[in-house]
Scaffold this motif. Sequence first.
Motif, mmCIF file in Angstrom:
data_model
loop_
_atom_site.group_PDB
_atom_site.id
_atom_site.type_symbol
_atom_site.label_atom_id
_atom_site.label_comp_id
_atom_site.label_asym_id
_atom_site.label_seq_id
_atom_site.Cartn_x
_atom_site.Cartn_y
_atom_site.Cartn_z
ATOM 1 N N PRO A 44 -31.609 57.631 -2.110
ATOM 2 C CA PRO A 44 -30.416 58.486 -2.254
ATOM 3 C C PRO A 44 -30.730 59.979 -2.387
ATOM 4 C CG PRO A 44 -30.179 56.523 -3.594
ATOM 5 C CD PRO A 44 -31.594 56.510 -3.059
ATOM 6 N N ALA A 45 -31.794 60.319 -3.089
ATOM 7 C CA ALA A 45 -32.125 61.742 -3.228
ATOM 8 C C ALA A 45 -32.603 62.323 -1.899
ATOM 9 C CB ALA A 45 -33.181 61.943 -4.313
ATOM 10 N N LEU A 46 -33.313 61.529 -1.109
ATOM 11 C CA LEU A 46 -33.743 61.988 0.216
ATOM 12 C C LEU A 46 -32.540 62.096 1.151
ATOM 13 C CD1 LEU A 46 -36.101 62.886 1.981
ATOM 14 C CD2 LEU A 46 -36.467 60.476 2.573
ATOM 15 N N TYR A 47 -31.604 61.162 1.028
ATOM 16 C CA TYR A 47 -30.363 61.232 1.809
ATOM 17 C C TYR A 47 -29.611 62.526 1.463
ATOM 18 C CZ TYR A 47 -25.580 60.374 3.284
ATOM 19 O OH TYR A 47 -24.334 60.510 3.841
ATOM 20 N N ASP A 48 -29.524 62.840 0.177
ATOM 21 C CA ASP A 48 -28.859 64.079 -0.239
ATOM 22 C C ASP A 48 -29.559 65.300 0.359
ATOM 23 O OD1 ASP A 48 -27.031 62.605 -1.703
ATOM 24 O OD2 ASP A 48 -28.020 62.972 -3.631
ATOM 25 N N GLU A 49 -30.886 65.270 0.357
ATOM 26 C CA GLU A 49 -31.663 66.365 0.947
ATOM 27 C C GLU A 49 -31.364 66.483 2.448
ATOM 28 O OE1 GLU A 49 -34.677 69.417 0.915
ATOM 29 O OE2 GLU A 49 -34.165 68.211 -0.832
ATOM 30 N N PHE A 50 -31.270 65.348 3.122
ATOM 31 C CA PHE A 50 -30.993 65.322 4.557
ATOM 32 C C PHE A 50 -29.606 65.897 4.853
ATOM 33 C CE2 PHE A 50 -29.738 62.968 8.491
ATOM 34 C CZ PHE A 50 -30.707 63.489 9.331
ATOM 35 N N VAL A 51 -28.616 65.471 4.108
ATOM 36 C CA VAL A 51 -27.247 65.972 4.306
ATOM 37 C C VAL A 51 -27.201 67.474 4.022
ATOM 38 C CG1 VAL A 51 -24.862 65.872 3.435
ATOM 39 C CG2 VAL A 51 -26.126 63.759 3.917
ATOM 40 N N PHE A 63 -36.504 66.474 -3.520
ATOM 41 C CA PHE A 63 -37.095 65.143 -3.398
ATOM 42 C C PHE A 63 -38.603 65.288 -3.307
ATOM 43 C CE2 PHE A 63 -38.519 61.279 -1.338
ATOM 44 C CZ PHE A 63 -37.818 60.318 -2.053
ATOM 45 N N VAL A 64 -39.308 64.611 -4.223
ATOM 46 C CA VAL A 64 -40.769 64.666 -4.271
ATOM 47 C C VAL A 64 -41.300 63.245 -4.363
ATOM 48 C CG1 VAL A 64 -42.765 65.484 -5.590
ATOM 49 C CG2 VAL A 64 -40.729 66.916 -5.424
ATOM 50 N N CYS A 65 -42.345 62.973 -3.590
ATOM 51 C CA CYS A 65 -43.010 61.667 -3.625
ATOM 52 C C CYS A 65 -44.509 61.880 -3.576
ATOM 53 C CB CYS A 65 -42.556 60.806 -2.444
ATOM 54 S SG CYS A 65 -43.382 59.202 -2.369
ATOM 55 N N GLU A 66 -45.218 61.266 -4.501
ATOM 56 C CA GLU A 66 -46.674 61.353 -4.540
ATOM 57 C C GLU A 66 -47.157 62.807 -4.559
ATOM 58 O OE1 GLU A 66 -48.845 58.718 -4.772
ATOM 59 O OE2 GLU A 66 -47.141 57.329 -4.827
ATOM 60 N N GLY A 67 -46.367 63.679 -5.182
ATOM 61 C CA GLY A 67 -46.733 65.081 -5.285
ATOM 62 C C GLY A 67 -46.357 65.927 -4.079
ATOM 63 N N PHE A 104 -38.884 64.697 7.469
ATOM 64 C CA PHE A 104 -38.059 63.642 6.871
ATOM 65 C C PHE A 104 -38.622 62.263 7.216
ATOM 66 C CE2 PHE A 104 -34.661 66.820 6.267
ATOM 67 C CZ PHE A 104 -34.257 66.471 4.989
ATOM 68 N N HIS A 105 -39.035 62.092 8.441
ATOM 69 C CA HIS A 105 -39.636 60.819 8.855
ATOM 70 C C HIS A 105 -40.885 60.537 8.025
ATOM 71 C CE1 HIS A 105 -42.349 58.339 11.368
ATOM 72 N NE2 HIS A 105 -41.234 57.679 11.628
ATOM 73 N N THR A 106 -41.747 61.532 7.895
ATOM 74 C CA THR A 106 -42.979 61.363 7.126
ATOM 75 C C THR A 106 -42.676 61.056 5.662
ATOM 76 O OG1 THR A 106 -44.183 62.805 8.629
ATOM 77 C CG2 THR A 106 -45.150 62.460 6.449
ATOM 78 N N MET A 107 -41.674 61.707 5.095
ATOM 79 C CA MET A 107 -41.336 61.452 3.692
ATOM 80 C C MET A 107 -40.898 60.007 3.502
ATOM 81 S SD MET A 107 -41.313 62.575 0.600
ATOM 82 C CE MET A 107 -41.192 64.354 0.446
ATOM 83 N N GLY A 108 -40.089 59.510 4.405
ATOM 84 C CA GLY A 108 -39.671 58.110 4.316
ATOM 85 C C GLY A 108 -40.847 57.158 4.410
ATOM 86 N N ARG A 109 -41.796 57.463 5.285
ATOM 87 C CA ARG A 109 -42.982 56.627 5.442
ATOM 88 C C ARG A 109 -43.884 56.749 4.212
ATOM 89 N NH1 ARG A 109 -40.561 53.547 7.763
ATOM 90 N NH2 ARG A 109 -42.423 52.288 7.867
ATOM 91 N N LEU A 110 -43.966 57.948 3.631
ATOM 92 C CA LEU A 110 -44.766 58.171 2.430
ATOM 93 C C LEU A 110 -44.244 57.333 1.269
ATOM 94 C CD1 LEU A 110 -47.019 59.799 0.970
ATOM 95 C CD2 LEU A 110 -45.301 61.567 0.545
ATOM 96 N N VAL A 111 -42.944 57.259 1.134
ATOM 97 C CA VAL A 111 -42.343 56.443 0.079
ATOM 98 C C VAL A 111 -42.677 54.967 0.295
ATOM 99 C CG1 VAL A 111 -40.148 55.636 -0.887
ATOM 100 C CG2 VAL A 111 -40.474 58.060 -0.412
ATOM 101 N N LYS A 112 -42.592 54.535 1.540
ATOM 102 C CA LYS A 112 -42.807 53.120 1.854
ATOM 103 C C LYS A 112 -44.273 52.719 1.788
ATOM 104 C CE LYS A 112 -41.584 49.559 5.132
ATOM 105 N NZ LYS A 112 -40.758 49.214 6.269
#
Length: 131
Positions: A44-51, A63-67, A104-112
């Motif tokens: 949801p936070a990444l979705y908010d960032e995207f919008v 939105f931050v993931c793994e630093g 955005f694509h990379t962030m989604g993959r980083l989370v996964k």
Amino acid sequence: MHNENVIYDGRKLAAYNIAADFCKSFGYDDTFLAELWEGILFNPALYDEFVYFLQKKELTGNFVCEGYSMFDLYFYHLGEYNFTHDIGKNPDGCDKDEITFRAFHTMGRLVKDPVTYKKYLSKDLGMDFGL
């Protein structure tokens, strides 16, 4: 059949359509689109960032993931673009929206899959990268 309890929110559909149109215009395959949307939809936070990006054409970096923030990934992909085009600096023809969508694509993959994508983000891009 009339049901007063159903609430339809077309914002996600509109965001998906923008992402799909973007991917089509740049020749990205269905896998890229599916991965991009999966990452955006399930965070949801990444979705908010995207919008926010779609509305304002800028990132918040919230939105931050793994630093890694979206700014980090944007500049990573910008550096990657510069390196692969062997030009040193991004010219006027460099599509910043494409770089942002890749981030955005990379962030989604980083989370996964943080292990794989942290390795990807730390790869050596050559002697000119980071100067």
